[in-house]
Design a protein around this motif. Structure first.
Motif, PDB file in Angstrom:
ATOM      1  N   THR A  17      33.222 -15.852  27.865  1.00  0.00           N
ATOM      2  CA  THR A  17      33.301 -17.299  28.085  1.00  0.00           C
ATOM      3  C   THR A  17      34.340 -17.978  27.202  1.00  0.00           C
ATOM      4  OG1 THR A  17      30.960 -17.340  28.689  1.00  0.00           O
ATOM      5  CG2 THR A  17      31.964 -19.441  28.090  1.00  0.00           C
ATOM      6  N   HIS A  18      34.372 -17.621  25.915  1.00  0.00           N
ATOM      7  CA  HIS A  18      35.191 -18.361  24.957  1.00  0.00           C
ATOM      8  C   HIS A  18      36.450 -17.650  24.472  1.00  0.00           C
ATOM      9  CE1 HIS A  18      32.158 -21.456  24.721  1.00  0.00           C
ATOM     10  NE2 HIS A  18      31.237 -20.552  24.458  1.00  0.00           N
ATOM     11  N   TYR A  19      36.529 -16.331  24.646  1.00  0.00           N
ATOM     12  CA  TYR A  19      37.657 -15.599  24.074  1.00  0.00           C
ATOM     13  C   TYR A  19      38.372 -14.731  25.097  1.00  0.00           C
ATOM     14  CZ  TYR A  19      35.216 -17.027  19.880  1.00  0.00           C
ATOM     15  OH  TYR A  19      34.586 -17.768  18.915  1.00  0.00           O
ATOM     16  N   GLY A  20      38.159 -15.000  26.377  1.00  0.00           N
ATOM     17  CA  GLY A  20      38.743 -14.177  27.427  1.00  0.00           C
ATOM     18  C   GLY A  20      40.251 -14.078  27.356  1.00  0.00           C
ATOM     19  N   ARG A  21      40.932 -15.166  26.956  1.00  0.00           N
ATOM     20  CA  ARG A  21      42.401 -15.145  26.917  1.00  0.00           C
ATOM     21  C   ARG A  21      42.910 -14.235  25.801  1.00  0.00           C
ATOM     22  NH1 ARG A  21      44.069 -18.285  22.780  1.00  0.00           N
ATOM     23  NH2 ARG A  21      42.556 -19.733  21.887  1.00  0.00           N
ATOM     24  N   LEU A  22      42.113 -14.038  24.749  1.00  0.00           N
ATOM     25  CA  LEU A  22      42.519 -13.156  23.647  1.00  0.00           C
ATOM     26  C   LEU A  22      42.217 -11.694  23.950  1.00  0.00           C
ATOM     27  CD1 LEU A  22      41.225 -15.239  20.597  1.00  0.00           C
ATOM     28  CD2 LEU A  22      43.564 -15.098  21.468  1.00  0.00           C
ATOM     29  N   TYR A  23      41.224 -11.463  24.809  1.00  0.00           N
ATOM     30  CA  TYR A  23      40.780 -10.107  25.132  1.00  0.00           C
ATOM     31  C   TYR A  23      40.773  -9.929  26.649  1.00  0.00           C
ATOM     32  CZ  TYR A  23      39.314 -10.450  20.301  1.00  0.00           C
ATOM     33  OH  TYR A  23      39.304 -10.645  18.953  1.00  0.00           O
ATOM     34  N   PRO A  24      41.951  -9.805  27.253  1.00  0.00           N
ATOM     35  CA  PRO A  24      42.025  -9.755  28.713  1.00  0.00           C
ATOM     36  C   PRO A  24      41.285  -8.568  29.320  1.00  0.00           C
ATOM     37  CG  PRO A  24      44.154  -9.232  27.715  1.00  0.00           C
ATOM     38  CD  PRO A  24      43.278  -9.750  26.628  1.00  0.00           C
ATOM     39  N   GLY A  25      41.113  -7.495  28.553  1.00  0.00           N
ATOM     40  CA  GLY A  25      40.360  -6.340  29.059  1.00  0.00           C
ATOM     41  C   GLY A  25      38.863  -6.542  29.003  1.00  0.00           C
ATOM     42  N   PRO A  48      31.457 -12.458  -1.754  1.00  0.00           N
ATOM     43  CA  PRO A  48      30.367 -13.441  -1.869  1.00  0.00           C
ATOM     44  C   PRO A  48      29.812 -13.821  -0.498  1.00  0.00           C
ATOM     45  CG  PRO A  48      32.214 -14.063  -3.251  1.00  0.00           C
ATOM     46  CD  PRO A  48      32.684 -12.911  -2.416  1.00  0.00           C
ATOM     47  N   LEU A  49      28.499 -13.847  -0.391  1.00  0.00           N
ATOM     48  CA  LEU A  49      27.842 -14.128   0.878  1.00  0.00           C
ATOM     49  C   LEU A  49      28.162 -15.520   1.389  1.00  0.00           C
ATOM     50  CD1 LEU A  49      25.963 -12.741   2.871  1.00  0.00           C
ATOM     51  CD2 LEU A  49      24.040 -13.735   1.661  1.00  0.00           C
ATOM     52  N   SER A  50      28.498 -16.436   0.479  1.00  0.00           N
ATOM     53  CA  SER A  50      28.807 -17.811   0.889  1.00  0.00           C
ATOM     54  C   SER A  50      30.040 -17.873   1.789  1.00  0.00           C
ATOM     55  CB  SER A  50      29.029 -18.688  -0.338  1.00  0.00           C
ATOM     56  OG  SER A  50      30.092 -18.166  -1.122  1.00  0.00           O
ATOM     57  N   ASP A  51      30.813 -16.780   1.802  1.00  0.00           N
ATOM     58  CA  ASP A  51      32.009 -16.746   2.646  1.00  0.00           C
ATOM     59  C   ASP A  51      31.681 -16.572   4.127  1.00  0.00           C
ATOM     60  OD1 ASP A  51      33.402 -16.982   0.352  1.00  0.00           O
ATOM     61  OD2 ASP A  51      34.403 -15.048   0.440  1.00  0.00           O
ATOM     62  N   ALA A  52      30.445 -16.191   4.439  1.00  0.00           N
ATOM     63  CA  ALA A  52      30.085 -15.913   5.835  1.00  0.00           C
ATOM     64  C   ALA A  52      29.143 -16.971   6.382  1.00  0.00           C
ATOM     65  CB  ALA A  52      29.411 -14.551   5.929  1.00  0.00           C
ATOM     66  N   PRO A  53      29.477 -17.548   7.536  1.00  0.00           N
ATOM     67  CA  PRO A  53      28.557 -18.504   8.164  1.00  0.00           C
ATOM     68  C   PRO A  53      27.389 -17.765   8.805  1.00  0.00           C
ATOM     69  CG  PRO A  53      30.411 -18.104   9.599  1.00  0.00           C
ATOM     70  CD  PRO A  53      30.688 -17.341   8.334  1.00  0.00           C
ATOM     71  N   ASP A  54      26.272 -18.434   8.939  1.00  0.00           N
ATOM     72  CA  ASP A  54      25.132 -17.776   9.583  1.00  0.00           C
ATOM     73  C   ASP A  54      24.309 -18.757  10.410  1.00  0.00           C
ATOM     74  OD1 ASP A  54      23.020 -17.606   6.575  1.00  0.00           O
ATOM     75  OD2 ASP A  54      23.979 -19.273   7.602  1.00  0.00           O
ATOM     76  N   SER A  55      24.917 -19.877  10.816  1.00  0.00           N
ATOM     77  CA  SER A  55      24.145 -20.919  11.487  1.00  0.00           C
ATOM     78  C   SER A  55      23.845 -20.600  12.940  1.00  0.00           C
ATOM     79  CB  SER A  55      24.874 -22.264  11.394  1.00  0.00           C
ATOM     80  OG  SER A  55      26.166 -22.152  11.967  1.00  0.00           O
ATOM     81  N   SER A  56      24.717 -19.829  13.586  1.00  0.00           N
ATOM     82  CA  SER A  56      24.468 -19.491  14.980  1.00  0.00           C
ATOM     83  C   SER A  56      25.305 -18.296  15.362  1.00  0.00           C
ATOM     84  CB  SER A  56      24.812 -20.661  15.903  1.00  0.00           C
ATOM     85  OG  SER A  56      26.218 -20.805  16.006  1.00  0.00           O
ATOM     86  N   GLN A  57      24.926 -17.641  16.439  1.00  0.00           N
ATOM     87  CA  GLN A  57      25.681 -16.499  16.934  1.00  0.00           C
ATOM     88  C   GLN A  57      27.121 -16.886  17.231  1.00  0.00           C
ATOM     89  OE1 GLN A  57      24.403 -14.567  20.594  1.00  0.00           O
ATOM     90  NE2 GLN A  57      23.080 -13.242  19.410  1.00  0.00           N
ATOM     91  N   GLU A  58      27.312 -18.033  17.873  1.00  0.00           N
ATOM     92  CA  GLU A  58      28.656 -18.435  18.281  1.00  0.00           C
ATOM     93  C   GLU A  58      29.539 -18.743  17.077  1.00  0.00           C
ATOM     94  OE1 GLU A  58      30.860 -21.493  21.384  1.00  0.00           O
ATOM     95  OE2 GLU A  58      28.682 -21.263  21.424  1.00  0.00           O
ATOM     96  N   VAL A  59      28.982 -19.444  16.076  1.00  0.00           N
ATOM     97  CA  VAL A  59      29.746 -19.756  14.864  1.00  0.00           C
ATOM     98  C   VAL A  59      30.114 -18.474  14.129  1.00  0.00           C
ATOM     99  CG1 VAL A  59      29.593 -20.818  12.574  1.00  0.00           C
ATOM    100  CG2 VAL A  59      28.780 -22.064  14.584  1.00  0.00           C
ATOM    101  N   LEU A  60      29.158 -17.562  14.018  1.00  0.00           N
ATOM    102  CA  LEU A  60      29.415 -16.304  13.326  1.00  0.00           C
ATOM    103  C   LEU A  60      30.437 -15.462  14.081  1.00  0.00           C
ATOM    104  CD1 LEU A  60      28.889 -14.276  11.118  1.00  0.00           C
ATOM    105  CD2 LEU A  60      26.855 -13.512  12.346  1.00  0.00           C
ATOM    106  N   LEU A  61      30.307 -15.397  15.395  1.00  0.00           N
ATOM    107  CA  LEU A  61      31.270 -14.637  16.188  1.00  0.00           C
ATOM    108  C   LEU A  61      32.672 -15.202  16.027  1.00  0.00           C
ATOM    109  CD1 LEU A  61      31.800 -12.381  18.236  1.00  0.00           C
ATOM    110  CD2 LEU A  61      31.311 -14.033  20.045  1.00  0.00           C
ATOM    111  N   ASN A  62      32.789 -16.515  16.061  1.00  0.00           N
ATOM    112  CA  ASN A  62      34.092 -17.162  15.874  1.00  0.00           C
ATOM    113  C   ASN A  62      34.677 -16.802  14.516  1.00  0.00           C
ATOM    114  OD1 ASN A  62      36.150 -19.239  16.734  1.00  0.00           O
ATOM    115  ND2 ASN A  62      35.421 -20.194  14.838  1.00  0.00           N
TER     116      ASN A  62
END
Length: 198
Positions: free
Chosen positions: A105-113, A178-192
């Motif tokens: 849905t959100h990254y198709g243009r970056l990953y055409p395969g 440091p763990l503070s460098d990684a977001p964890d609020s939602s799957q979409e935010v983390l994936l991004n």
């Protein structure tokens, strides 16, 4: 009832699907057990604690995530099999199903395969030839490997309830971040974050 009697009154299409799901569930379960057996552990929590406490090497973090993902997939397949046997439709989605949908849905243009599903991972190849292997069990239990020319030289791994990210650098050394460098609020935010972090 003889084993062969089970499928006697079942439509061929359903019987074929049930057989495929049962085989997949078996293969996932055996893969799960084999991963943990390498470390003499019977569950993921014991493996995770062993990594945090130094009983197992930091590199085992990737296998811990792999086992968690395979466990998730196995439960999803089990639920789908149970629903099919009851004659119910199954729309049960594993974390990897949801991640694959987000990528489409959100990254198709970056990953055409598009994303390629494996037992324990989602594989991606971007338009610049950088490959990524995503393993995602939960917002606090995931790993990503990346590299070019089929060499996954770096990885970033997070274990639940842990205070660090495990980072394998291109030279093969493991570091903590440091763990503070990684977001964890939602799957979409983390994936991004993961797709742009690497």
């Amino acid at each position: 009832m003889a084993k062969s009697d089970f499928f006697r009154n079942i439509p061929i299409e359903l019987a074929t699907e049930l057989e495929a799901l049962a085989r997949l569930q078996y293969e996932l379960r055996e893969s799960y057990k084999a991963l943990l057996a390498q470390y003499g552990e019977k569950d993921i929590e014991s493996l995770r604690v062993g990594i945090v406490n130094g009983k197992h090497p930091t590199s085992a973090a990737v296998d811990a995530v792999r086992a968690a993902v395979i466990g998730d997939e196995c439960m999803t397949v089990h639920a789908a099999l149970a629903a099919q046997m009851k004659g119910e439709a199954s729309d049960i989605a594993s974390p990897h199903t949801q991640i694959a949908a987000l990528i489409d849905t959100h990254y198709g243009r970056l990953y055409p395969g598009g994303p390629t599903r494996r037992f324990d991972a989602i594989e991606l190849l971007d338009i610049n030839g950088i490959a990524r292997i995503l393993r995602f069990s939960a917002n606090d239990f995931w790993s990503i490997e990346w590299g070019a020319d089929e060499v996954m030289g770096q990885s970033l791994t997070r274990l639940p309830h842990d205070s660090v990210l495990h980072h394998k650098t291109a030279d093969g050394f493991w570091q903590t971040v440091p763990l503070s460098d990684a977001p964890d609020s939602s799957q979409e935010v983390l994936l991004n974050w993961l797709l742009h972090k690497t």
